[in-house]
Design an enzyme around this catalytic site. Structure first.
Site, mmCIF file in Angstrom:
data_model
loop_
_atom_site.group_PDB
_atom_site.id
_atom_site.type_symbol
_atom_site.label_atom_id
_atom_site.label_comp_id
_atom_site.label_asym_id
_atom_site.label_seq_id
_atom_site.Cartn_x
_atom_site.Cartn_y
_atom_site.Cartn_z
ATOM 1 N N HIS A 23 0.832 -1.205 0.000
ATOM 2 C CA HIS A 23 0.000 0.000 0.000
ATOM 3 C C HIS A 23 0.869 1.260 0.000
ATOM 4 O O HIS A 23 0.679 2.163 -0.835
ATOM 5 C CB HIS A 23 -0.907 -0.010 1.231
ATOM 6 C CG HIS A 23 -1.801 1.181 1.351
ATOM 7 N ND1 HIS A 23 -3.136 1.160 0.994
ATOM 8 C CD2 HIS A 23 -1.559 2.451 1.797
ATOM 9 C CE1 HIS A 23 -3.664 2.352 1.207
ATOM 10 N NE2 HIS A 23 -2.730 3.155 1.697
ATOM 11 N N GLU A 24 1.813 1.327 0.918
ATOM 12 C CA GLU A 24 2.660 2.516 1.021
ATOM 13 C C GLU A 24 3.627 2.631 -0.154
ATOM 14 O O GLU A 24 3.890 3.734 -0.651
ATOM 15 C CB GLU A 24 3.431 2.503 2.344
ATOM 16 C CG GLU A 24 2.564 2.553 3.589
ATOM 17 C CD GLU A 24 1.675 3.784 3.640
ATOM 18 O OE1 GLU A 24 2.072 4.833 3.093
ATOM 19 O OE2 GLU A 24 0.572 3.707 4.212
ATOM 20 N N HIS A 27 1.879 4.252 -3.092
ATOM 21 C CA HIS A 27 1.829 5.717 -2.976
ATOM 22 C C HIS A 27 3.135 6.344 -3.457
ATOM 23 O O HIS A 27 3.141 7.279 -4.267
ATOM 24 C CB HIS A 27 1.604 6.130 -1.511
ATOM 25 C CG HIS A 27 0.218 5.923 -1.008
ATOM 26 N ND1 HIS A 27 -0.913 6.268 -1.721
ATOM 27 C CD2 HIS A 27 -0.229 5.428 0.184
ATOM 28 C CE1 HIS A 27 -1.988 5.984 -1.005
ATOM 29 N NE2 HIS A 27 -1.598 5.471 0.145
#
Length: 217
Positions: A23-24, A27
């Site tokens: 997820h990170e 980004h």
């Protein structure tokens, strides 16, 4: 009962690490593709979980289902269109979790179909439990993060539809919104929202993926 809880915690550890890390990373990767050097400078363009994890947030996530990772710092001044760039960067995290959930569902159905088709007598229950939790956890991450409350990703996606004055005013109150998020999480309000959202997503992609797996196998 204690044994079951320990087992769930044990399988939650790698699942949470993977879900949070990807997820990170998503980004940071998208922001860098939009011209922002900040994620690379901060060492966030990696799948090493230790670069992304907040110790307290990770422990809480494993034990309670509510937690957080270390946010990826981005600089929207590098984007050609700041609001659009922020929306795309924010959406990358939940979309990465959705992609992992879809991959997990394909693996789940493939194991079930292969076992039945070739009449394999091996017990795949532990594997299927792991994959099921992997799917559900990633979908929970996705639904939680698209809720349009700052600083969650959904608020930045919503920003595309808001006037600039309203959008930037909303971002100024991100730190105070975290209190609201924690209260809603601890009181179980988010639990109902997330559960309904996960069930909706599964209902939309379940049959098509099962059909596809059946065709391939």
């Amino acid at each position: 009962m204690l044994g079951i809880d320990i087992f769930r915690i044990v399988i939650n550890i790698p699942i949470v690490l993977i879900a949070l890390t990807v997820h990170e990373f998503a980004h940071g990767w998208v922001s860098s593709k939009l011209g922002d050097p900040t994620p690379e400078r901060d060492g966030r363009l990696t799948l090493n979980p230790f670069a992304h994890l907040d110790l307290a947030g990770t422990i809480l996530m494993i034990l309670t289902g509510f937690g957080w990772a270390k946010p990826v710092m981005v600089d929207p001044r590098y984007y050609k269109n700041q609001k659009k760039g922020m929306a795309i960067t924010a959406a990358a995290g939940p979309l990465a979790n959705l992609l992992m959930a879809i991959i997990g569902m394909i693996v789940y159905y493939s194991v079930v179909i292969i076992k039945e088709k070739f009449q394999i007598n091996m017990d795949f229950s532990t594997l299927l439990m792991f994959v099921y939790v992997f799917i559900y956890t990633n979908l929970c991450f996705m639904v939680f993060n698209i809720i349009p409350i700052p600083p969650l990703d959904g608020s930045k996606v919503l920003g595309l539809l808001l006037p600039n004055r309203v959008y930037y005013t909303m971002l100024q109150y991100e730190r105070y919104s975290m209190i609201l998020i924690m209260v809603l999480s601890l009181t179980g309000v988010f639990g109902g929202i997330i559960g309904s959202g996960v069930n909706l997503i599964i209902s939309l992609i379940d049959k098509p993926l099962l059909f596809l797996a059946g065709l391939i196998l």
